[in-house]
Design a protein around this motif. Structure first.
Motif: not given
Length: 258
Positions: A230-258
């Motif tokens: 229940e705790t992780e589910l609630a956290t996911f729902y309230s913060k998934y946009w921020s987590a998605a941005k963090a994931v995207a940044n990792i993929l962008i860095e990997h793709e651009k060879g940063v």
């Protein structure tokens, strides 16, 4: 200009109806990419407020626009092979995955996929997804998209009979260990969760799930916590946009060879 008699009733004419439908689809073909871009930047909270009967039609329209956008010829993309990133959501519209009350895994990870796709698009990366909006296509579509991608990532949520089971992990082949660890850490840092496995990496050969088609096709599967907790589910729902941005940044860095 002189109009025909009873022009107010012209909409009843088959020729007018066919012409209107043709004009609609022609406009959709021309503007499909712009329509998808606008749809992807609309916050999920606003999308959730769309009445269910209207949301079904919007979902269909998004699906058609996505297909047309892919079919539309883009000469500039055919001068050379362009790298692309594949982002997919686990399960599908017909397979809900794990369920906790009103929350379905397939719907939650679909929202996460849309958020990651948005940030990657804004960064200018070429992406392919297994749907847009409320569309989540079956696994065989995700596997096909993973083949040939420079990076292919699919999102899932774990489930357990123990309500205390928790943590973030990414299942991948040994060659993708470092990227898997970075993706897991990016999510864990936002959610305040622990890392499972080897610093967030689970070797597919050591996974109870056995050999997974998406991973065999070159992809990584990120488990975004436990839907049964229940705790992780609630956290996911309230913060998934921020987590998605963090994931995207990792993929962008990997793709651009940063």
């Amino acid at each position: 200009m002189k109009l025909i008699e009873n022009w107010q009733q012209a909409w009843k004419l088959k020729s007018v109806q066919v012409g209107a439908i043709s004009a609609f689809f022609y406009a959709l073909i021309l503007l499909s990419e712009q329509f998808l871009s606008v749809w992807n930047i609309i916050p999920q909270d606003l999308k959730n407020k769309i009445p269910e009967n209207i949301a079904e039609w919007v979902g269909m329209l998004v699906g058609v626009a996505m297909v047309l956008a892919r079919l539309k010829k883009q000469p500039e993309l055919h001068t050379e092979i362009q790298p692309f990133v594949t982002i997919t959501a686990g399960h599908s519209n017909t397979d809900p995955g794990a369920v906790n009350g009103k929350y379905k895994e397939a719907e939650l990870v679909r929202q996460f996929r849309n958020a990651v796709a948005h940030y990657l698009s804004v960064a200018g990366l070429t992406i392919k997804t297994d749907g847009a909006g409320t569309i989540n296509l079956p696994l065989n579509n995700a596997i096909a998209l993973a083949k040939g991608a420079s990076i292919a990532v699919e999102f899932h949520m774990n489930a357990s009979t123990s309500k205390q089971a928790n943590g973030i992990e990414t299942i991948a082949l040994p060659k993708d260990k470092l990227l898997a660890q970075k993706l897991s850490k990016a999510v864990a840092d936002v959610f305040g969760s622990r890392l499972r496995g080897d610093g967030g990496w689970i070797d597919q050969s050591q996974s109870a799930r056995g050999k997974l088609g998406f991973i065999n096709a070159g992809g990584l599967i990120v488990e975004l916590g436990f839907i049964s907790n229940e705790t992780e589910l609630a956290t996911f729902y309230s913060k998934y946009w921020s987590a998605a941005k963090a994931v995207a940044n990792i993929l962008i860095e990997h793709e651009k060879g940063v």
